[in-house]
Write an enzyme that holds these catalytic residues in place. Structure first.
Site, PDB file in Angstrom:
ATOM      1  N   ASP A   1     -13.523 -54.238   3.752  1.00  0.00           N
ATOM      2  CA  ASP A   1     -13.797 -52.807   3.584  1.00  0.00           C
ATOM      3  C   ASP A   1     -15.182 -52.559   2.990  1.00  0.00           C
ATOM      4  O   ASP A   1     -15.343 -51.757   2.065  1.00  0.00           O
ATOM      5  CB  ASP A   1     -12.719 -52.151   2.719  1.00  0.00           C
ATOM      6  CG  ASP A   1     -12.645 -50.632   2.942  1.00  0.00           C
ATOM      7  OD1 ASP A   1     -13.447 -50.113   3.730  1.00  0.00           O
ATOM      8  OD2 ASP A   1     -11.786 -49.982   2.311  1.00  0.00           O
TER       9      ASP A   1
ATOM     10  N   SER B   1     -14.876 -43.173  -2.319  1.00  0.00           N
ATOM     11  CA  SER B   1     -14.992 -44.424  -1.560  1.00  0.00           C
ATOM     12  C   SER B   1     -16.441 -44.849  -1.393  1.00  0.00           C
ATOM     13  O   SER B   1     -17.286 -44.073  -0.947  1.00  0.00           O
ATOM     14  CB  SER B   1     -14.365 -44.260  -0.175  1.00  0.00           C
ATOM     15  OG  SER B   1     -12.974 -44.169  -0.263  1.00  0.00           O
TER      16      SER B   1
ATOM     17  N   HIS C   1     -14.428 -48.140   5.667  1.00  0.00           N
ATOM     18  CA  HIS C   1     -13.646 -47.011   6.173  1.00  0.00           C
ATOM     19  C   HIS C   1     -14.408 -45.692   6.092  1.00  0.00           C
ATOM     20  O   HIS C   1     -14.023 -44.713   6.729  1.00  0.00           O
ATOM     21  CB  HIS C   1     -12.291 -46.905   5.458  1.00  0.00           C
ATOM     22  CG  HIS C   1     -12.337 -46.420   4.047  1.00  0.00           C
ATOM     23  ND1 HIS C   1     -12.272 -47.265   2.969  1.00  0.00           N
ATOM     24  CD2 HIS C   1     -12.424 -45.176   3.530  1.00  0.00           C
ATOM     25  CE1 HIS C   1     -12.309 -46.554   1.852  1.00  0.00           C
ATOM     26  NE2 HIS C   1     -12.413 -45.286   2.167  1.00  0.00           N
TER      27      HIS C   1
END
Length: 572
Positions: free
Chosen positions: A175, A253, A144
């Protein structure tokens, strides 16, 4: 209801959120907190380029574990626990030392498609995330972080220079993504991190990355709270994940969660509405992704049996299906017709074991010592086209079947990252395949605000054959030729001139191959659209020019025969 390879958990999706910098979650540096933490903070002042983010996981006396209790709980597999408070300092120092030459900040420029106007993109946006170097000069990060990217830059710690990066492979279900940097200057002084193992409960981890609130590297301490399959928000998949009580904030992230001197996982999402509940992608999922890329050169996906199962915890239910005392398993409710399991398993079979591992009545299997997880984790860790031995009970008799496992695509795709949406325009009617991203255009509460019938089909229906799509009439670009049909938008197209529609490309072929005076579309609710074919073709060119639409169809529908026709239509 257990769903093996089927999307579920809408409530979980609303509460879980990826930790990209688009989510607004507050992050505090330890040095800015109250006096009770100042003594701990002062010991890190030598690392002027780092900020240590606080969480409840930085050890207090309540976090000290008794070694005998841990050994009793885990047996011979017990980790070497000391007092968490005594090890917190050394773990933080070690995490910083490892991170300085490994963790990078990622700058992404992205532009997502507009599914209501599929011939154009939305405005570009800039996002930031983290990543870290692994073997063979690769950078591992979250999918992402680079989804729908148009341009990617990376910056290493202590350097003012940003380097161009290319996305080598992306796995949106898990992911994860791999980046490569060609510039040799970037790799000077960089070291790669090694992957470790799945941590035990209450083991300490340090999440390293570049969260919002500052520009320098940050380390957040925490302990492992839970290990189980979890809904991955980005890919809407159910895979193994590790819950920790360290804050995973926007920008974290793709950063590593370090345990000792190795990576225990990749930070990727948090739980909205809760304090200090974050999730990291564990090493088995990471290794599965990397191995697939190394073997094939691209992302291969995660296997699924393609079936839904019901727990058999009720004694009367087990008696009804003739399960003898001592037998455990789950009841097969639905099977994807495209799966290999569809050839050998049947509805109302009781799945007793998978590859020799007994399945409990609640659908779980043993995991390490005194832990249990759902058996779909065993399925997802299989390589594509691997076989599994499945033992079932059918009509009171036990059978064993060999099932070939492979990744399965749902009838309605749950995501469409890094690709343009498909569309076909004829006489102002905009035809598209139904996808969940299209429904997401109705807003955050899309489940309640999108067309109810389309939403239910997106979440529940299974494909009947390969390549099948649900083709819908998404909107009508008004013109004299389609006046009076404007209320027929958002309905599924069932037939064209009496022929059932398989997918959007098939619909385009049926329309272009029409050899009679009129073309007829049969829709949901027995609605009908009828048009003069020649007049509709002329109107198509007029409508495209009026709305400044370059082509009557998306590039994936174009074949060599139609290129010249489309260019002619646009220039006329």
């Amino acid at each position: 209801m257990l769903r093996i390879g089927l999307t579920a958990g809408r409530a979980a999706v609303r509460r879980l959120r990826t930790s990209s910098n688009r989510c607004l979650v507050r992050n505090f540096n330890l040095n800015n907190n109250n006096n009770s933490k100042n003594a701990f903070a002062s010991s890190f002042r030598a690392f002027t380029a780092c900020s240590i983010s606080d969480s409840k996981a930085i050890a207090t006396t309540s976090n000290v574990l008794d070694a005998e209790t841990v050994t009793e709980a885990y047996g011979a597999d017990a980790p070497k626990y000391g007092a968490v408070e005594d090890s917190a300092m050394s773990d933080a120092y070690a995490a910083i030392e490892l991170a300085l030459d490994s963790v990078v900040k990622i700058f992404t420029v992205a532009s997502s498609p507009n599914y209501f106007l599929p011939w154009q993109n939305k405005s570009q946006r800039e996002t930031m995330g983290s990543g870290f170097v692994i073997s063979q000069r690769r950078i591992l990060t979250n999918a992402h972080v680079v989804a729908d990217h148009t341009f990617v830059l990376v910056r290493k710690h202590g350097s003012p220079t940003k380097y161009r990066a290319e996305v080598k492979a992306v796995g949106h279900e898990c992911d994860l993504a791999i980046l490569v940097v060609e510039n040799e200057e970037f790799w000077d002084g960089m070291t790669f991190l090694e992957l470790g193992d799945v941590p035990f409960l209450q083991e300490a981890v340090a999440v390293v990355g570049y969260p919002q609130g500052g520009d320098n590297i940050s380390v957040t301490k925490g302990v492992v709270s839970r290990v189980e399959p979890t809904q991955y928000v980005h890919g809407a998949s159910q895979l193994l994940a590790i819950q920790i009580d360290a804050a995973i904030n926007p920008g974290n992230s793709g950063g590593p969660a370090i345990m000792g001197d190795k990576v225990a996982g990749v930070a990727f999402q948090n739980l909205s509405g809760a304090e200090n509940i974050g999730y990291i992608i564990p090493v088995p999922v990471i290794k599965h992704f990397i191995a697939g890329v190394e073997e094939t050169g691209d992302y291969v996906g995660f296997c699924s049996m393609g079936m839904s199962c019901q727990p058999t915890e009720n004694a009367q239910l087990r008696e009804h299906f003739q399960m003898r005392p001592g037998l455990t398993g789950v009841l097969v409710s639905k099977i994807n017709p495209l799966s290999d399991a569809y050839k050998v398993l049947k509805k109302d079979d009781i799945v007793l074991s998978f590859d020799g591992v007994p399945i409990a009545n609640d659908g779980t299997v043993p995991f390490r010592n005194r832990e249990r997880i759902t058996f779909d984790h065993l399925v997802s860790m299989k390589k594509p086209d691997e076989t599994a031995q499945v033992r079932v009970m059918r009509n009171g008799e036990e059978h064993e079947f060999s099932v070939t496992l492979r990744p399965l695509q749902p009838l309605v795709p749950v995501h469409q990252f890094d690709k343009l949406p498909s569309y076909f325009i004829f006489a102002g009617f905009v035809f598209i395949p139904l996808t969940q991203p299209y429904l997401h255009e109705y807003g955050e509460d899309w489940y309640n605000t999108s067309p109810r019938r389309l939403c239910e089909r997106a979440l529940r229906e299974l494909p009947k054959k390969a390549g099948e799509q649900l083709v819908i009439l998404s909107q009508i670009l008004m013109d004299d030729i389609n006046a009076g049909y404007e209320r027929l938008a958002e309905l599924q197209v069932k037939k064209v001139n009496g022929v059932e529609v398989d997918n959007l490309k098939h619909l385009r072929q049926l329309v272009e191959d029409c050899s009679i005076e009129s073309v007829r579309f049969d829709l949901d609710d027995e609605r009908v659209i009828a048009l003069n074919y020649d007049a509709a073709k002329v109107a198509t060119s007029r409508i495209l020019k009026r709305h400044r639409i370059p082509y009557a169809m998306s590039t994936d529908l174009i074949d060599e025969q139609n290129v010249s026709q489309m260019e002619l239509a646009c220039s006329s």
